[in-house]
Design a protein around this motif. Sequence first.
Motif, PDB file in Angstrom:
ATOM      1  N   MET A  48       0.860  -1.201   0.000  1.00  0.00           N
ATOM      2  CA  MET A  48       0.000   0.000   0.000  1.00  0.00           C
ATOM      3  C   MET A  48       0.892   1.245   0.000  1.00  0.00           C
ATOM      4  O   MET A  48       0.653   2.203  -0.729  1.00  0.00           O
ATOM      5  CB  MET A  48      -0.904   0.034   1.242  1.00  0.00           C
ATOM      6  N   ASP A  49       1.925   1.191   0.817  1.00  0.00           N
ATOM      7  CA  ASP A  49       2.825   2.330   0.937  1.00  0.00           C
ATOM      8  C   ASP A  49       3.596   2.548  -0.373  1.00  0.00           C
ATOM      9  O   ASP A  49       3.775   3.688  -0.816  1.00  0.00           O
ATOM     10  CB  ASP A  49       3.804   2.055   2.093  1.00  0.00           C
ATOM     11  N   TYR A  50       4.025   1.442  -1.000  1.00  0.00           N
ATOM     12  CA  TYR A  50       4.776   1.559  -2.254  1.00  0.00           C
ATOM     13  C   TYR A  50       3.882   2.093  -3.373  1.00  0.00           C
ATOM     14  O   TYR A  50       4.285   2.970  -4.146  1.00  0.00           O
ATOM     15  CB  TYR A  50       5.384   0.202  -2.641  1.00  0.00           C
ATOM     16  N   THR A  51       2.669   1.576  -3.459  1.00  0.00           N
ATOM     17  CA  THR A  51       1.787   2.042  -4.537  1.00  0.00           C
ATOM     18  C   THR A  51       1.343   3.491  -4.300  1.00  0.00           C
ATOM     19  O   THR A  51       1.021   4.212  -5.241  1.00  0.00           O
ATOM     20  CB  THR A  51       0.576   1.088  -4.736  1.00  0.00           C
ATOM     21  N   LEU A  52       1.382   3.941  -3.034  1.00  0.00           N
ATOM     22  CA  LEU A  52       1.102   5.359  -2.773  1.00  0.00           C
ATOM     23  C   LEU A  52       2.267   6.227  -3.272  1.00  0.00           C
ATOM     24  O   LEU A  52       2.060   7.326  -3.786  1.00  0.00           O
ATOM     25  CB  LEU A  52       0.865   5.602  -1.272  1.00  0.00           C
ATOM     26  N   TYR A  53       3.491   5.695  -3.136  1.00  0.00           N
ATOM     27  CA  TYR A  53       4.673   6.381  -3.710  1.00  0.00           C
ATOM     28  C   TYR A  53       4.448   6.579  -5.222  1.00  0.00           C
ATOM     29  O   TYR A  53       4.646   7.672  -5.757  1.00  0.00           O
ATOM     30  CB  TYR A  53       5.919   5.520  -3.443  1.00  0.00           C
ATOM     31  N   LEU A  54       4.003   5.510  -5.901  1.00  0.00           N
ATOM     32  CA  LEU A  54       3.787   5.590  -7.358  1.00  0.00           C
ATOM     33  C   LEU A  54       2.687   6.603  -7.679  1.00  0.00           C
ATOM     34  O   LEU A  54       2.790   7.372  -8.637  1.00  0.00           O
ATOM     35  CB  LEU A  54       3.417   4.208  -7.922  1.00  0.00           C
ATOM     36  N   TRP A  55       1.636   6.616  -6.859  1.00  0.00           N
ATOM     37  CA  TRP A  55       0.544   7.568  -7.067  1.00  0.00           C
ATOM     38  C   TRP A  55       1.058   9.008  -6.925  1.00  0.00           C
ATOM     39  O   TRP A  55       0.716   9.881  -7.714  1.00  0.00           O
ATOM     40  CB  TRP A  55      -0.593   7.299  -6.063  1.00  0.00           C
ATOM     41  N   HIS A  56       1.906   9.233  -5.942  1.00  0.00           N
ATOM     42  CA  HIS A  56       2.449  10.580  -5.734  1.00  0.00           C
ATOM     43  C   HIS A  56       3.262  11.022  -6.961  1.00  0.00           C
ATOM     44  O   HIS A  56       3.161  12.162  -7.409  1.00  0.00           O
ATOM     45  CB  HIS A  56       3.283  10.604  -4.454  1.00  0.00           C
ATOM     46  N   VAL A  57       4.052  10.095  -7.517  1.00  0.00           N
ATOM     47  CA  VAL A  57       4.814  10.435  -8.744  1.00  0.00           C
ATOM     48  C   VAL A  57       3.822  10.808  -9.855  1.00  0.00           C
ATOM     49  O   VAL A  57       4.005  11.813 -10.548  1.00  0.00           O
ATOM     50  CB  VAL A  57       5.717   9.252  -9.182  1.00  0.00           C
ATOM     51  N   LEU A  58       2.766  10.024  -9.992  1.00  0.00           N
ATOM     52  CA  LEU A  58       1.762  10.311 -11.037  1.00  0.00           C
ATOM     53  C   LEU A  58       1.131  11.686 -10.850  1.00  0.00           C
ATOM     54  O   LEU A  58       0.892  12.400 -11.829  1.00  0.00           O
ATOM     55  CB  LEU A  58       0.652   9.243 -11.013  1.00  0.00           C
ATOM     56  N   THR A  59       0.871  12.073  -9.593  1.00  0.00           N
ATOM     57  CA  THR A  59       0.222  13.372  -9.367  1.00  0.00           C
ATOM     58  C   THR A  59       1.121  14.534  -9.802  1.00  0.00           C
ATOM     59  O   THR A  59       0.650  15.648  -9.997  1.00  0.00           O
ATOM     60  CB  THR A  59      -0.182  13.599  -7.886  1.00  0.00           C
ATOM     61  N   HIS A  60       2.423  14.254  -9.940  1.00  0.00           N
ATOM     62  CA  HIS A  60       3.343  15.297 -10.415  1.00  0.00           C
ATOM     63  C   HIS A  60       3.589  15.196 -11.912  1.00  0.00           C
ATOM     64  O   HIS A  60       4.229  16.063 -12.494  1.00  0.00           O
ATOM     65  CB  HIS A  60       4.686  15.190  -9.689  1.00  0.00           C
ATOM     66  N   ARG A  61       3.202  14.091 -12.535  1.00  0.00           N
ATOM     67  CA  ARG A  61       3.558  13.893 -13.950  1.00  0.00           C
ATOM     68  C   ARG A  61       2.363  13.944 -14.886  1.00  0.00           C
ATOM     69  O   ARG A  61       2.504  14.235 -16.069  1.00  0.00           O
ATOM     70  CB  ARG A  61       4.274  12.553 -14.111  1.00  0.00           C
ATOM     71  N   VAL A  62       1.187  13.600 -14.398  1.00  0.00           N
ATOM     72  CA  VAL A  62      -0.015  13.615 -15.249  1.00  0.00           C
ATOM     73  C   VAL A  62      -0.661  14.995 -15.090  1.00  0.00           C
ATOM     74  O   VAL A  62      -1.045  15.380 -13.968  1.00  0.00           O
ATOM     75  CB  VAL A  62      -1.003  12.499 -14.819  1.00  0.00           C
ATOM     76  N   PRO A  63      -0.746  15.770 -16.188  1.00  0.00           N
ATOM     77  CA  PRO A  63      -1.208  17.165 -16.062  1.00  0.00           C
ATOM     78  C   PRO A  63      -2.523  17.321 -15.302  1.00  0.00           C
ATOM     79  O   PRO A  63      -2.650  18.205 -14.455  1.00  0.00           O
ATOM     80  CB  PRO A  63      -1.352  17.613 -17.523  1.00  0.00           C
ATOM     81  N   PHE A  64      -3.495  16.451 -15.556  1.00  0.00           N
ATOM     82  CA  PHE A  64      -4.800  16.563 -14.892  1.00  0.00           C
ATOM     83  C   PHE A  64      -4.655  16.380 -13.378  1.00  0.00           C
ATOM     84  O   PHE A  64      -5.258  17.115 -12.581  1.00  0.00           O
ATOM     85  CB  PHE A  64      -5.760  15.508 -15.473  1.00  0.00           C
ATOM     86  N   LEU A  65      -3.834  15.413 -12.963  1.00  0.00           N
ATOM     87  CA  LEU A  65      -3.635  15.160 -11.527  1.00  0.00           C
ATOM     88  C   LEU A  65      -2.813  16.272 -10.886  1.00  0.00           C
ATOM     89  O   LEU A  65      -3.062  16.678  -9.746  1.00  0.00           O
ATOM     90  CB  LEU A  65      -2.943  13.795 -11.315  1.00  0.00           C
ATOM     91  N   TRP A  66      -1.831  16.776 -11.631  1.00  0.00           N
ATOM     92  CA  TRP A  66      -0.970  17.843 -11.102  1.00  0.00           C
ATOM     93  C   TRP A  66      -1.772  19.112 -10.800  1.00  0.00           C
ATOM     94  O   TRP A  66      -1.530  19.807  -9.833  1.00  0.00           O
ATOM     95  CB  TRP A  66       0.183  18.124 -12.073  1.00  0.00           C
ATOM     96  N   ARG A  67      -2.765  19.405 -11.625  1.00  0.00           N
ATOM     97  CA  ARG A  67      -3.604  20.586 -11.384  1.00  0.00           C
ATOM     98  C   ARG A  67      -4.165  20.577  -9.960  1.00  0.00           C
ATOM     99  O   ARG A  67      -4.236  21.604  -9.311  1.00  0.00           O
ATOM    100  CB  ARG A  67      -4.791  20.603 -12.360  1.00  0.00           C
ATOM    101  N   PHE A  68      -4.586  19.390  -9.508  1.00  0.00           N
ATOM    102  CA  PHE A  68      -5.158  19.278  -8.163  1.00  0.00           C
ATOM    103  C   PHE A  68      -4.066  19.203  -7.096  1.00  0.00           C
ATOM    104  O   PHE A  68      -4.144  19.857  -6.060  1.00  0.00           O
ATOM    105  CB  PHE A  68      -6.069  18.047  -8.080  1.00  0.00           C
ATOM    106  N   HIS A  69      -3.020  18.402  -7.371  1.00  0.00           N
ATOM    107  CA  HIS A  69      -1.965  18.240  -6.360  1.00  0.00           C
ATOM    108  C   HIS A  69      -1.209  19.560  -6.152  1.00  0.00           C
ATOM    109  O   HIS A  69      -0.692  19.812  -5.061  1.00  0.00           O
ATOM    110  CB  HIS A  69      -1.019  17.113  -6.780  1.00  0.00           C
TER     111      HIS A  69
END
Length: 181
Positions: A2-23
């Motif tokens: 769970m912790d590792y996949t949250l790390y991956l999610w955090h990377v995505l929130t910085h790389r996917v433009p739609f997610l970055w808008r919110f993060h």
Amino acid sequence: MMDYTLYLWHVLTHRVPFLWRFHAVHHVDLDLDASTALRFHFGELAVSVPYRSAQVVLLGVDAEALTFWQMFLSLSILFHHSNVRLPHRLEEALSWFLVTPRMHGIHHSNEPAEANTNWSSGLACWDRIHRTFRLNVPQEEIHIGIKGIDTEDRVRLPEILTQPFRDVPEVEAFLQAPKPD
Ligand SMILES: [Zn+2]
């Protein structure tokens, strides 16, 4: 996991433009303290629901383990956003296991090269494994936030609530800055 996949999610929130808008709403805070831990746009929480659900279902986490990890994560998030100043040596030792305030402060730097490090939220080992760990930036040299958004009138409640739905050049420029491999 769970912790590792949250790390991956955090990377995505910085790389996917739609997610970055919110993060980015979390990152525009000009001052890092425990209240930053609560400054997440409700849109980010909403768009994370399918991912978080998939984590639980695909990893087969039971309710007890999930509750335990969720409690650990909440405490960790409060701790690493706080402005507690720990002796550097203690922080160096702790950062082998947990995300520390200095470590996460570097992630909140307005320098993209510094912000694109330290993605872990609970255990710190994911950054060590992916070589995205960084602790060598002196705390006093870090400017918290997103470059170009540096006045209080840009980060008041009405501005940050509507921020994901507007084109904000500084937020987009931050996303396009060079990233480590
Ligand atoms: Zn972040």
